[in-house]
Design an enzyme around this catalytic site. Structure first.
Site, PDB file in Angstrom:
ATOM      1  N   LYS A 148     -11.788   1.466  -2.206  1.00  0.00           N
ATOM      2  CA  LYS A 148     -10.721   2.056  -3.029  1.00  0.00           C
ATOM      3  C   LYS A 148     -11.224   2.068  -4.482  1.00  0.00           C
ATOM      4  CE  LYS A 148      -7.603   0.463   0.553  1.00  0.00           C
ATOM      5  NZ  LYS A 148      -7.699   1.583   1.463  1.00  0.00           N
ATOM      6  N   HIS A 170      -5.496  -2.954  -2.968  1.00  0.00           N
ATOM      7  CA  HIS A 170      -5.136  -2.004  -4.025  1.00  0.00           C
ATOM      8  C   HIS A 170      -5.091  -2.622  -5.416  1.00  0.00           C
ATOM      9  CE1 HIS A 170      -4.280   1.020  -0.993  1.00  0.00           C
ATOM     10  NE2 HIS A 170      -3.798   0.016  -0.283  1.00  0.00           N
ATOM     11  N   SER A 221       0.798  -1.225   0.000  1.00  0.00           N
ATOM     12  CA  SER A 221       0.000   0.000   0.000  1.00  0.00           C
ATOM     13  C   SER A 221       0.829   1.273   0.000  1.00  0.00           C
ATOM     14  CB  SER A 221      -0.949   0.010   1.192  1.00  0.00           C
ATOM     15  OG  SER A 221      -0.235  -0.170   2.391  1.00  0.00           O
TER      16      SER A 221
HETATM   17  C1  LIG Z   1      -3.381  -3.351   2.087  1.00  0.00           C
HETATM   18  C2  LIG Z   1      -4.546  -2.815   2.834  1.00  0.00           C
HETATM   19  N1  LIG Z   1      -5.328  -3.673   3.523  1.00  0.00           N
HETATM   20  C3  LIG Z   1      -6.386  -3.250   4.201  1.00  0.00           C
HETATM   21  C4  LIG Z   1      -6.732  -1.930   4.242  1.00  0.00           C
HETATM   22  C5  LIG Z   1      -7.900  -1.505   5.070  1.00  0.00           C
HETATM   23  O1  LIG Z   1      -9.012  -1.360   4.264  1.00  0.00           O
HETATM   24  P1  LIG Z   1     -10.194  -0.412   4.721  1.00  0.00           P
HETATM   25  O2  LIG Z   1      -9.735   0.984   4.434  1.00  0.00           O
HETATM   26  O3  LIG Z   1     -11.353  -0.858   3.927  1.00  0.00           O
HETATM   27  O4  LIG Z   1     -10.369  -0.643   6.196  1.00  0.00           O
HETATM   28  C6  LIG Z   1      -5.972  -1.005   3.523  1.00  0.00           C
HETATM   29  C7  LIG Z   1      -6.294   0.431   3.430  1.00  0.00           C
HETATM   30  O5  LIG Z   1      -6.552   1.205   4.149  1.00  0.00           O
HETATM   31  C8  LIG Z   1      -4.843  -1.462   2.819  1.00  0.00           C
HETATM   32  O6  LIG Z   1      -4.056  -0.597   2.175  1.00  0.00           O
END
Ligand SMILES: Cc1ncc(COP(=O)(O)O)c(C=O)c1O
Length: 384
Positions: free
Chosen positions: A238, A206, A178
């Site tokens: 996203k 992502h 990320s």
């Molecule tokens: C790799 C990854 N996993 C999980 C999440 C968490 O997702 P959410 O924003 O839907 O809680 C994110 C982002 O915030 C992320 O970048």
């Protein structure tokens, strides 16, 4: 007094340029943003396909509100599982090629639910060192032994797996990292999982909507299929433009998560408006080849525009294009200078990224135009 300690800790954060501030967005999520009265060109959202404010998605949300109301009223297992949730799960499972899918309210909740439901004390987790915070916390919450291997270093992972005597093993990875934008080597990870009889949990926050055939995500990108040992997690806040997440896997895994994932069981089901909106955005993702092609062109344009400048772009072929700066204060200075020119690029600092690797995280969207990327390039070249 017990709370006075916090003042000292906050002052320390400020000294280290590590205090986080939020800006209030006074406009819908899009490439033009209004923060605190300033109109800015934004490279800060993960709305990779520009669906967060898409008229068809907004119309679907409005219809869902009229037909289903605003709230689900209770958790999925206590009467809050509504038809739009169910349709969405079925559609998501079919889209990514899984027997079943299960909706969670956020990606964070999905990760915190999956891992402790599958493993416990005496088991072992093998996790990439650059995994997202939600995967780190999920591993801690499970109480399993947590082995972290250097980023994408699968030789070390293999050694760790071969030494492990744990009864149950699980490999945990982001598909697209990320804060770096690079990809995990999922085919090799799956081979290792097969060889050492481990689960492989892939967090495709992502990649879903962006990578693979019709945006089916990172597994499709690598021509991999969901299998009994491969558990796929995609987020819906996203590229899908709304919020939430889903886990797609074999039917028995999903059944087990429904019985045991505490972040699924002990929380109110998300709004049916979100599910309604997501049903529309899933169609746009599936038909979104033009958006994905445009995004790829923007990525190439940005990267080629920064060659031969002082800015060090990390090697990434995805919409996440980080510019490595290093120190917190310099990163903030560059972000502030861009802000002063009407451009919003978030500065990412430790603990989100390792010490000394503070960066600007440029996030591209299919909704950007080449001219907008050129504006960013001009501003960066001037600053360089
Ligand atoms: C790799 C990854 N996993 C999980 C999440 C968490 O997702 P959410 O924003 O839907 O809680 C994110 C982002 O915030 C992320 O970048």
């Amino acid at each position: 007094m017990i709370w006075e300690e916090l003042d000292k800790q906050l002052a320390q954060l400020a000294e280290q340029h590590a205090l986080r501030h939020r800006r209030t967005l006074a406009s819908p999520c899009g490439t033009e943003a209004e923060f605190d009265g300033h109109k800015l060109l934004s490279f800060g959202s993960n709305d990779y396909l520009g669906l967060a404010s898409d008229p068809a998605v907004i119309a679907a949300a409005r219809d869902a509100a009229s037909r289903w109301g605003v709230g689900a009223g209770s958790s999925h297992l206590v009467g809050g599982h509504m038809s739009p949730h169910d349709w969405l799960e079925q559609k998501l499972a079919a889209f990514v090629g899984a027997e079943r899918a299960l909706l969670f309210s956020t990606g964070m909740m999905a990760n915190l639910g999956i891992v402790p439901a599958l493993l416990g004390r005496g088991d072992a987790i093998f996790a990439d060192r650059l995994n997202h915070a939600s995967l780190i916390d999920a591993a801690l919450l499970s109480r399993a032994d947590h082995h972290r291997y250097p980023h994408n270093d699968l030789t070390t992972l293999e050694k760790l797996l071969s030494k492990s005597t744990a009864r149950r093993k699980l490999i945990l990875t982001d598909a697209v990292f990320s804060m770096d934008g690079d990809l995990a080597d999922l085919p090799r990870l799956l081979q290792l999982a097969d060889r050492f009889d481990a689960w492989l949990v892939v967090d495709d926050a992502h990649g879903f909507g962006v990578l693979g055939k019709n945006g089916r995500g990172a597994l499709s990108h690598f021509n991999l299929a969901i299998s009994p040992r491969l558990i796929y997690m995609g987020t819906l806040g996203k590229a899908a433009g709304a919020s939430g997440a889903f886990v797609a896997a074999g039917a028995n895994v999903i059944e087990w998560l429904m019985q045991r994932a505490r972040t699924y069981i002990f929380t109110t089901a998300s709004s049916p408006i979100i599910a309604g909106a997501l049903l529309a955005s899933l169609e746009l993702i599936e038909q979104g080849e033009d958006r994905r092609t445009n995004l790829q062109q923007l990525i190439s344009h940005l990267r080629s525009g920064l060659t031969n400048t002082r800015w060090k772009l990390l090697p990434s072929s995805t919409a996440i294009q980080p510019i490595l700066i290093g120190e917190n204060d310099e990163t903030l200075r560059v972000a502030d200078a861009l802000y002063a020119q009407g451009i919003w690029v978030p500065a990412i600092r430790p603990p989100t990224v390792p010490q000394g690797t503070a960066r600007l995280r440029v996030s591209l969207s299919a909704a950007h135009s080449i001219e907008q990327v050129d504006r960013l390039l001009d501003a960066l070249r001037n600053l360089a």
